[in-house]
Design an enzyme around this catalytic site. Structure first.
Site, mmCIF file in Angstrom:
data_model
loop_
_atom_site.group_PDB
_atom_site.id
_atom_site.type_symbol
_atom_site.label_atom_id
_atom_site.label_comp_id
_atom_site.label_asym_id
_atom_site.label_seq_id
_atom_site.Cartn_x
_atom_site.Cartn_y
_atom_site.Cartn_z
ATOM 1 N N TRP A 101 0.833 -1.215 0.000
ATOM 2 C CA TRP A 101 0.000 0.000 0.000
ATOM 3 C C TRP A 101 0.855 1.248 0.000
ATOM 4 O O TRP A 101 0.491 2.247 -0.632
ATOM 5 C CB TRP A 101 -0.998 -0.021 1.156
ATOM 6 C CG TRP A 101 -2.077 -1.031 0.923
ATOM 7 C CD1 TRP A 101 -2.310 -2.177 1.626
ATOM 8 C CD2 TRP A 101 -3.059 -1.028 -0.148
ATOM 9 N NE1 TRP A 101 -3.373 -2.864 1.078
ATOM 10 C CE2 TRP A 101 -3.845 -2.193 0.001
ATOM 11 C CE3 TRP A 101 -3.339 -0.157 -1.202
ATOM 12 C CZ2 TRP A 101 -4.906 -2.503 -0.882
ATOM 13 C CZ3 TRP A 101 -4.389 -0.465 -2.075
ATOM 14 C CH2 TRP A 101 -5.153 -1.612 -1.903
ATOM 15 N N ASP A 170 -1.929 6.546 6.346
ATOM 16 C CA ASP A 170 -2.981 5.711 5.777
ATOM 17 C C ASP A 170 -3.318 4.625 6.808
ATOM 18 O O ASP A 170 -2.671 3.584 6.862
ATOM 19 C CB ASP A 170 -2.495 5.083 4.464
ATOM 20 C CG ASP A 170 -3.472 4.040 3.922
ATOM 21 O OD1 ASP A 170 -4.561 3.878 4.507
ATOM 22 O OD2 ASP A 170 -3.128 3.403 2.910
ATOM 23 N N LYS A 194 -12.472 -2.064 6.424
ATOM 24 C CA LYS A 194 -11.683 -3.005 7.220
ATOM 25 C C LYS A 194 -12.055 -2.924 8.700
ATOM 26 O O LYS A 194 -12.434 -3.912 9.293
ATOM 27 C CB LYS A 194 -10.198 -2.749 7.015
ATOM 28 C CG LYS A 194 -9.741 -3.343 5.685
ATOM 29 C CD LYS A 194 -8.736 -2.544 4.946
ATOM 30 C CE LYS A 194 -8.575 -3.116 3.536
ATOM 31 N NZ LYS A 194 -7.831 -2.223 2.666
HETATM 32 C C1 LIG Z 1 -7.350 -1.641 1.667
HETATM 33 C C2 LIG Z 1 -6.304 -0.595 1.777
HETATM 34 C C3 LIG Z 1 -6.233 0.478 0.880
HETATM 35 C C4 LIG Z 1 -7.180 0.628 -0.281
HETATM 36 O O1 LIG Z 1 -8.406 1.052 0.166
HETATM 37 P P1 LIG Z 1 -9.617 1.381 -0.835
HETATM 38 O O2 LIG Z 1 -10.633 1.919 0.114
HETATM 39 O O3 LIG Z 1 -10.009 0.102 -1.493
HETATM 40 O O4 LIG Z 1 -9.152 2.374 -1.819
HETATM 41 C C5 LIG Z 1 -5.245 1.419 1.075
HETATM 42 N N1 LIG Z 1 -4.369 1.324 2.092
HETATM 43 C C6 LIG Z 1 -4.411 0.300 2.977
HETATM 44 C C7 LIG Z 1 -3.419 0.246 4.086
HETATM 45 C C8 LIG Z 1 -5.377 -0.688 2.837
HETATM 46 O O5 LIG Z 1 -5.414 -1.700 3.717
#
Ligand SMILES: *Cc1c(COP(=O)(O)O)cnc(C)c1O
Length: 358
Positions: A101, A170, A194
């Protein structure tokens, strides 16, 4: 009805109590005669839901008053672009690269300026660079990192000190899993699917001074100011996801907030890591100093058994354990909503499988 234990990395399991409450309120929310899905986002019913969710999140995370909480769409992937678009001054962006990511965030930022890498995982290893190893660029517009790498199962054991530049994180796969000092961050963002609620909602917690008027070439929807000035209702927000996330916030408060949630998450992950480490049949590739509480990859000694493991686990009601192709083996995502009994059921299954196949 029989519910399985769902170890999916995302969209992931939601607390059963929350789903039940949503079911009860589905057709007629609090005597309104409508489902939340059918309400105007500007009507008083939905406004009360929206305000309560924000107030509960602020309380849970102890978000200071000089931060806006934005309820957005577009996923964390849109934040990969919104962050550089909104924060660029010098056009230099500092990034820590610890996995899949981070890499995606970096490649998106490169569209808008120059990326200076502040640190990376060690070559061929699953770890994070220490604070001392970070090369901070004093001219950067911000420092970005990924506190929890969902695919590799790596979690930062510390919050980087970014010096004088804003720290951007993030938090998609670890938000609300333990308390964080929000005041240390310029921006915290996370896709909801998540550890917050259903897919479709994206949270951004942005410090006031980072919300500025942007050039006329930036699309309206990509400006934090647009959403901050309109209480996240410039356009139609993802109302049902917002509502369900609000129910999750109330569930967390009932448990005892993030300190209580953190204790449970620590117990769950320790139990699973101990089971993995105590066996010669399973292994985890991550440096013990930065193992994730949320996403736990494990490899079987004999990859030929992967298919059998998945089939038998599925038969036992333990689903979505297949690891990401870049790591191989299995991955158990055990976010807040995964009950301790679910983790114990997995541990018991693993021991039994090893006895029969090891
Ligand atoms: C799942 C995830 C993403 C992507 O998220 P989306 O909402 O599908 O764009 C980005 N960063 C991390 C750390 C993730 O686990």
């Amino acid at each position: 009805m029989s519910r399985i234990y769902n170890f999916s990395a995302g969209p992931a399991a939601l607390p059963e109590e929350v789903l039940q409450q949503a079911q009860e309120e589905m057709l007629d929310w609090h005597g309104s005669g409508m489902s939340v899905m059918e309400m105007s986002h500007r009507g008083k019913e939905f406004m009360s839901i929206a305000e309560q969710a924000e107030a509960d999140l602020r309380e849970l995370m102890a978000i200071p008053d000089n931060y806006k909480v934005l309820f957005l769409q577009g996923g964390a992937s849109s934040q990969f672009a919104m962050v550089p678009l909104n924060l660029r001054k010098n056009g230099i962006f500092n990034y820590v690269n610890t996995g899949s990511w981070s890499k995606k965030a970096i490649s998106e930022a490169k569209r808008f300026g120059e990326v200076a890498i502040a640190g990376t995982s060690s070559e061929g290893k699953f770890d994070v660079p220490s604070q001392e190893k970070l090369e901070l660029n004093g001219n950067a517009d911000y420092l970005h990192y990924t506190p929890n790498e969902t695919i590799q199962g790596i979690e930062f054991p510390y919050v980087p000190n970014a010096g004088d530049v804003p720290l951007v994180a993030d938090f998609s796969s670890s938000i609300l899993s333990h308390p964080v000092d929000v005041y240390r961050f310029g921006i915290i963002y996370a896709g909801a699917q998540k550890n917050i609620g259903p897919a479709g909602l994206t949270l951004a917690i942005v410090r006031d001074d980072l919300i500025t008027e942007l050039g006329s070439d930036v699309p309206t929807m990509f400006s934090y100011k647009t959403h901050a000035d309109n209480d996240s209702m410039y356009n139609t927000p993802p109302t049902y996801a917002w509502y369900l996330s609000g129910l999750v916030f109330q569930w967390l408060k009932k448990i005892g907030g993030l300190p209580a949630m953190a204790k449970i998450n620590e117990r769950k992950s320790e139990a699973l890591y101990t089971a993995i480490d105590d066996s010669d049949f399973y292994s985890n590739p991550v440096d013990p100093g930065c193992r994730s509480w949320m996403n736990i990859p494990f490899i079987l000694a004999d990859a030929e058994l992967d298919g059998t493991f998945l089939a038998e686990a599925s038969e036992a009601g333990l689903k979505t354990l297949k690891g990401h192709r870049s790591v191989g083996g299995m991955r158990a995502s055990i976010y807040n909503a995964m009950p301790e009994e679910g983790v114990q059921a997995l541990i018991d299954f693993m021991a039994d499988f090893e006895k029969r196949h090891g």
